[in-house]
Scaffold this motif. Structure first.
Motif, PDB file in Angstrom:
ATOM      1  N   TYR A   1       0.849  -1.195   0.000  1.00 35.83           N
ATOM      2  CA  TYR A   1       0.000   0.000   0.000  1.00 35.83           C
ATOM      3  C   TYR A   1       0.878   1.236   0.000  1.00 35.83           C
ATOM      4  O   TYR A   1       2.005   1.186   0.469  1.00 35.83           O
ATOM      5  N   PRO A   2       0.377   2.354  -0.549  1.00 36.45           N
ATOM      6  CA  PRO A   2      -1.006   2.636  -0.934  1.00 36.45           C
ATOM      7  C   PRO A   2      -1.382   1.972  -2.259  1.00 36.45           C
ATOM      8  O   PRO A   2      -0.524   1.564  -3.025  1.00 36.45           O
TER       9      PRO A   2
ATOM     10  N   GLN B   1      -4.733   4.389   1.522  1.00 40.86           N
ATOM     11  CA  GLN B   1      -3.375   4.616   2.002  1.00 40.86           C
ATOM     12  C   GLN B   1      -2.753   3.433   2.717  1.00 40.86           C
ATOM     13  O   GLN B   1      -1.544   3.236   2.651  1.00 40.86           O
ATOM     14  N   LYS B   2      -3.563   2.637   3.430  1.00 42.37           N
ATOM     15  CA  LYS B   2      -2.968   1.551   4.208  1.00 42.37           C
ATOM     16  C   LYS B   2      -3.766   0.261   4.084  1.00 42.37           C
ATOM     17  O   LYS B   2      -4.936   0.271   3.708  1.00 42.37           O
ATOM     18  N   ALA B   3      -3.110  -0.829   4.417  1.00 43.15           N
ATOM     19  CA  ALA B   3      -3.728  -2.157   4.349  1.00 43.15           C
ATOM     20  C   ALA B   3      -4.881  -2.242   5.353  1.00 43.15           C
ATOM     21  O   ALA B   3      -4.889  -1.534   6.366  1.00 43.15           O
ATOM     22  N   PRO B   4      -5.846  -3.117   5.088  1.00 39.64           N
ATOM     23  CA  PRO B   4      -6.939  -3.291   6.055  1.00 39.64           C
ATOM     24  C   PRO B   4      -6.405  -3.970   7.316  1.00 39.64           C
ATOM     25  O   PRO B   4      -5.306  -4.528   7.313  1.00 39.64           O
ATOM     26  N   PRO B   5      -7.169  -3.950   8.402  1.00 38.94           N
ATOM     27  CA  PRO B   5      -6.744  -4.655   9.619  1.00 38.94           C
ATOM     28  C   PRO B   5      -6.483  -6.138   9.332  1.00 38.94           C
ATOM     29  O   PRO B   5      -7.047  -6.713   8.398  1.00 38.94           O
ATOM     30  N   GLU B   6      -5.631  -6.742  10.125  1.00 40.07           N
ATOM     31  CA  GLU B   6      -5.259  -8.156   9.970  1.00 40.07           C
ATOM     32  C   GLU B   6      -6.498  -9.039   9.849  1.00 40.07           C
ATOM     33  O   GLU B   6      -7.440  -8.919  10.613  1.00 40.07           O
ATOM     34  N   GLY B   7      -6.502  -9.914   8.845  1.00 41.91           N
ATOM     35  CA  GLY B   7      -7.605 -10.853   8.639  1.00 41.91           C
ATOM     36  C   GLY B   7      -8.800 -10.274   7.902  1.00 41.91           C
ATOM     37  O   GLY B   7      -9.804 -10.949   7.735  1.00 41.91           O
TER      38      GLY B   7
ATOM     39  N   THR C   1     -14.380  -2.333   5.060  1.00 41.91           N
ATOM     40  CA  THR C   1     -13.930  -3.696   5.333  1.00 41.91           C
ATOM     41  C   THR C   1     -15.098  -4.673   5.395  1.00 41.91           C
ATOM     42  O   THR C   1     -14.895  -5.840   5.714  1.00 41.91           O
ATOM     43  N   ARG C   2     -16.301  -4.201   5.095  1.00 43.68           N
ATOM     44  CA  ARG C   2     -17.485  -5.074   5.063  1.00 43.68           C
ATOM     45  C   ARG C   2     -18.087  -5.077   3.668  1.00 43.68           C
ATOM     46  O   ARG C   2     -18.024  -4.079   2.953  1.00 43.68           O
ATOM     47  N   TRP C   3     -18.674  -6.234   3.308  1.00 43.68           N
ATOM     48  CA  TRP C   3     -19.388  -6.334   2.030  1.00 43.68           C
ATOM     49  C   TRP C   3     -20.467  -5.267   2.009  1.00 43.68           C
ATOM     50  O   TRP C   3     -21.182  -5.081   2.995  1.00 43.68           O
ATOM     51  N   PRO C   4     -20.631  -4.529   0.904  1.00 43.06           N
ATOM     52  CA  PRO C   4     -21.622  -3.440   0.847  1.00 43.06           C
ATOM     53  C   PRO C   4     -23.063  -3.952   0.974  1.00 43.06           C
ATOM     54  O   PRO C   4     -23.423  -4.955   0.370  1.00 43.06           O
TER      55      PRO C   4
END
Length: 133
Positions: free
Chosen positions: A76-77, A101-107, A127-130
């Motif tokens: 990233y980014p 800008q940054k990677a999503p949280p772990e997992g 980080t959630r399906w829309p």
């Protein structure tokens, strides 16, 4: 009939994979593009710091509402671009773009969603399906 079905099944599976079928939230990828618009999106390109890639339907037809593509993440980014045509080396004229800008949280993974807006096509990341797709 059984011979035809056995011969046609692999071809149908390949066509579904290549067509960018709306695979829902079962996609195994680090970044997922989801079309929730009526825009004429033909190609989706991701540009990570260390790699890039793109995806489109096998016949270069526009994505339908609910279609999605998954991408393996790089460093990233990342900027996600959507185009109304097949792009070559010169990637100009994006319908919309979004930089994360940054990677999503772990997992977890990023879901980048295209939606129709008052000013044109808008991209959002979560980080959630829309919902509703």
């Amino acid at each position: 009939m059984k011979k035809w079905f056995c011969a046609a099944l692999p071809a149908l599976m390949l066509a579904g994979i290549l067509s960018g079928c709306g695979c829902g939230n079962d996609i195994e990828a680090d970044l997922v593009f989801v079309n929730d618009s009526d825009a004429g999106i033909v190609e989706v390109v991701v540009d990570f710091q260390d790699q890039n890639g793109g995806s489109r339907n096998a016949d270069s037809s526009p994505l339908r509402r609910g279609d999605s593509f998954g991408f393996e993440a790089g460093a990233y980014p990342v900027t996600v671009y959507v185009y109304g045509k097949v792009v070559g080396d010169a990637a100009e004229g994006a319908l919309a773009q979004l930089t994360i800008q940054k990677a999503p949280p772990e997992g977890e993974r990023w879901y980048v969603t295209a939606r129709d807006g008052g000013g044109g096509l808008a991209l959002t990341a979560d980080t959630r399906w829309p919902e509703g797709v």
